[in-house]
Design an enzyme around this catalytic site. Structure first.
Site, short mmCIF file in Angstrom:
data_model
loop_
_atom_site.label_atom_id
_atom_site.label_comp_id
_atom_site.label_asym_id
_atom_site.label_seq_id
_atom_site.Cartn_x
_atom_site.Cartn_y
_atom_site.Cartn_z
N SER A 80 -103.41 -46.42 -3.72
CA SER A 80 -103.74 -45.07 -3.29
C SER A 80 -104.12 -44.22 -4.49
O SER A 80 -103.78 -44.55 -5.63
CB SER A 80 -102.50 -44.49 -2.58
OG SER A 80 -102.66 -43.14 -2.29
N SER A 85 -96.64 -36.02 -16.12
CA SER A 85 -97.15 -34.79 -15.52
C SER A 85 -96.80 -33.62 -16.42
O SER A 85 -95.77 -33.64 -17.11
CB SER A 85 -96.51 -34.59 -14.14
OG SER A 85 -96.71 -33.27 -13.70
N TYR A 91 -88.59 -33.96 -9.56
CA TYR A 91 -89.87 -34.59 -9.97
C TYR A 91 -90.12 -34.30 -11.45
O TYR A 91 -90.43 -35.21 -12.24
CB TYR A 91 -91.00 -34.02 -9.10
CG TYR A 91 -92.38 -34.56 -9.43
CD1 TYR A 91 -92.77 -35.83 -9.02
CD2 TYR A 91 -93.30 -33.79 -10.15
CE1 TYR A 91 -94.04 -36.33 -9.32
CE2 TYR A 91 -94.57 -34.28 -10.45
CZ TYR A 91 -94.93 -35.54 -10.03
OH TYR A 91 -96.20 -36.03 -10.32
N LYS A 97 -90.41 -36.86 -14.78
CA LYS A 97 -91.56 -36.90 -15.67
C LYS A 97 -91.17 -36.57 -17.11
O LYS A 97 -91.78 -37.08 -18.06
CB LYS A 97 -92.67 -35.97 -15.16
CG LYS A 97 -93.25 -36.41 -13.81
CD LYS A 97 -93.85 -37.82 -13.87
CE LYS A 97 -94.57 -38.23 -12.61
NZ LYS A 97 -95.10 -39.60 -12.65
N SER A 108 -104.87 -36.63 -3.98
CA SER A 108 -104.37 -37.97 -3.64
C SER A 108 -103.41 -37.83 -2.46
O SER A 108 -103.39 -36.81 -1.79
CB SER A 108 -103.63 -38.55 -4.84
OG SER A 108 -102.44 -37.79 -5.04
N1 NAP Z 1 -101.67 -36.02 -7.54
C1 NAP Z 1 -101.38 -35.18 -8.52
O1 NAP Z 1 -101.75 -33.99 -8.46
C2 NAP Z 1 -100.62 -35.66 -9.72
C3 NAP Z 1 -100.43 -34.79 -10.80
C4 NAP Z 1 -99.72 -35.24 -11.91
C5 NAP Z 1 -99.23 -36.52 -11.95
N2 NAP Z 1 -99.42 -37.36 -10.87
C6 NAP Z 1 -98.86 -38.73 -10.95
O2 NAP Z 1 -99.91 -39.66 -10.72
C7 NAP Z 1 -99.35 -40.89 -10.25
C8 NAP Z 1 -100.15 -41.40 -9.07
O3 NAP Z 1 -99.94 -40.53 -7.98
P1 NAP Z 1 -101.09 -40.15 -6.95
O4 NAP Z 1 -101.34 -38.70 -7.11
O5 NAP Z 1 -102.23 -41.08 -7.03
O6 NAP Z 1 -100.26 -40.33 -5.57
P2 NAP Z 1 -100.41 -41.36 -4.35
O7 NAP Z 1 -101.79 -41.28 -3.79
O8 NAP Z 1 -99.28 -41.05 -3.47
O9 NAP Z 1 -100.20 -42.80 -5.04
C9 NAP Z 1 -98.93 -43.23 -5.44
C10 NAP Z 1 -98.95 -44.73 -5.66
O10 NAP Z 1 -97.62 -45.12 -6.07
C11 NAP Z 1 -97.19 -46.18 -5.20
N3 NAP Z 1 -95.75 -46.21 -4.98
C12 NAP Z 1 -94.96 -45.24 -4.50
N4 NAP Z 1 -93.71 -45.68 -4.33
C13 NAP Z 1 -93.71 -46.99 -4.69
C14 NAP Z 1 -92.74 -48.01 -4.71
N5 NAP Z 1 -91.47 -47.79 -4.29
N6 NAP Z 1 -93.08 -49.24 -5.14
C15 NAP Z 1 -94.34 -49.49 -5.55
N7 NAP Z 1 -95.32 -48.58 -5.53
C16 NAP Z 1 -95.01 -47.33 -5.10
C17 NAP Z 1 -97.91 -45.88 -3.87
O11 NAP Z 1 -97.86 -47.05 -3.07
P3 NAP Z 1 -97.96 -46.96 -1.44
O12 NAP Z 1 -99.43 -46.91 -1.15
O13 NAP Z 1 -97.30 -48.22 -1.00
O14 NAP Z 1 -97.22 -45.74 -1.04
C18 NAP Z 1 -99.27 -45.49 -4.38
O15 NAP Z 1 -100.05 -46.63 -4.67
C19 NAP Z 1 -97.88 -40.60 -9.94
O16 NAP Z 1 -97.07 -41.07 -11.00
C20 NAP Z 1 -97.83 -39.07 -9.89
O17 NAP Z 1 -96.56 -38.57 -10.21
C21 NAP Z 1 -100.10 -36.97 -9.77
#
Ligand code: NAP
Length: 350
Positions: free
Chosen positions: A74, A191, A220, A224, A255
């Site tokens: 994702s 983050s 959260y 981080k 996302s």
């Molecule tokens: N989106 C933002 O604005 C933002 C900002 C700063 C930092 N981040 C960081 O970016 C990273 C990616 O997040 P994203 O925004 O792309 O969110 P996302 O679309 O929710 O993707 C999260 C990914 O982590 C996987 N995951 C969650 N729990 C898991 C588990 N127990 N075991 C294995 N995999 C697991 C999910 O797998 P499933 O598909 O199976 O759920 C998914 O592939 C995260 O570390 C997040 O904290 C995001």
């Protein structure tokens, strides 16, 4: 100078949106002029790549490395994996339920793992045998609506975002799964929220925390801060010619990270994310550049916020905090029957 706050979902969303506006960005103290010279030079190198359509197009053209990406089903992780695969990298994807990312055009090795269950991690390391990795992107993460236990009874954001990431990388380092004799790059997704976290109380590391929707951002941010502190400590311990460590904040990404937001606010949140946040594909570009571009060879222990190289927070950079966290996390893993061995000597600073 303004200090953005990531202590609740509304302020975090507003802080993310504000970062997207160039005039506001300088008020937040993120202009090039305010950074130490070596960080400003890294920012310039990143901007040269991202601003030049040709350089961007050829971001990782010659990168054929063995690459492992967590959370590739994702959002950001999926976009990173897809760009790496398009460039010709061999992909190793431990995913929940062994799911293959929908956007992948090339084949990838996919293996089931659950970062909310520490007992599943060693099987991933065995599955990699005898391969050596050139790039490791530790991106899997969650933002939960309220406190929820992992399989080992830990709070999930602590367990998934930090503890499993620590345990998994430590297992890769102990079992020599990073390419020997070459610089493997490790990118830990953190983050900017880490700057809003309260000081870490190591005597309570991993203790259960009860929270509802209003306070989840604090936990959260805590997870981080732990990731950044771990990244800084890794960079102090590991030989940069063997392993280079990067921590990144991708900025606000459209996302599925807010998938647990209540139904009442979902339509508005979806709209804000769609219109105001970066696409996962755009957010993945700096991360792929850090993982693959020759211009970043030889560096370690740096933190990028989108395309800007900044110092991590003082708390994350404090060597005493880093040493303490390393030891306290090892003790916690021993108590959970998931002890990790020390990193192999080939990766350590001489
Ligand atoms: N989106 C933002 O604005 C933002 C900002 C700063 C930092 N981040 C960081 O970016 C990273 C990616 O997040 P994203 O925004 O792309 O969110 P996302 O679309 O929710 O993707 C999260 C990914 O982590 C996987 N995951 C969650 N729990 C898991 C588990 N127990 N075991 C294995 N995999 C697991 C999910 O797998 P499933 O598909 O199976 O759920 C998914 O592939 C995260 O570390 C997040 O904290 C995001």
């Amino acid at each position: 100078m303004l200090k953005p706050s990531h202590t609740n979902p509304v302020s975090a969303t507003l802080a993310g949106l504000a970062q997207r506006i160039p005039g506001v960005r300088s008020l937040l103290g993120t202009s090039l002029g305010s950074q130490p010279t070596e960080l400003a030079a890294l920012t310039r190198r990143m901007r040269e790549i991202l601003d030049d359509p040709e350089a961007r197009q050829s971001l990782a053209p010659s990168f054929r490395g063995e690459s492992l990406v967590t959370g590739a089903t994702s959002g950001l992780g999926q976009a990173v994996a897809t760009q790496l695969a398009d460039a010709g990298a061999s992909l190793w994807l431990p995913t929940r339920g062994g799911r293959t990312p929908a956007s992948l055009h090339q084949s990838a090795q996919v293996f089931p793992v659950d970062f909310a269950d520490l007992t599943t991690l060693p099987s991933v390391v065995d599955w990699l045998e005898p391969r050596s990795l050139d790039l490791v992107v530790l991106n899997a993460g969650v933002m939960t609506r309220e406190s929820r236990p992992t399989k080992q009874g830990l709070e999930s954001m602590f367990g998934v975002n930090y503890l499993a990431t620590f345990a998994f990388l430590r297992q890769l380092l102990a079992s020599e799964r990073l390419r020997p004799g070459k610089q493997t790059r490790v990118v830990l997704v953190s983050s900017e929220a880490h700057r809003s976290a309260a000081p870490v109380d190591l005597s309570r590391l991993g203790a259960w925390v009860d929270f509802g929707m209003a306070h989840g951002m604090r936990q959260y941010a805590h997870s981080k801060l732990l990731i950044c502190t771990f990244a800084a400590e890794l960079a102090r311990r590991l030989d940069p010619s063997a392993v280079s460590i990067w921590a990144v904040c991708p900025g606000p990404v459209n996302s599925r990270i807010a998938r647990e937001a209540p139904a009442a606010v979902r339509p508005l949140l979806d709209l804000v994310m769609r219109l105001g946040f970066r696409s996962p594909e755009a957010a993945a570009l700096p991360l792929v550049a850090l993982g693959t571009h020759p211009t970043f060879a030889g560096e370690t222990g740096r933190y990028f916020h989108v395309e800007e190289c900044k110092p991590m927070s003082e708390r994350a950079l404090d060597p005493e905090a880093g040493r303490g966290l390393w030891d306290a996390t090892e003790s916690l893993l021993r108590r959970l029957d998931a002890a990790v061995e020390p990193p192999a000597a080939i990766y350590l600073r001489p």
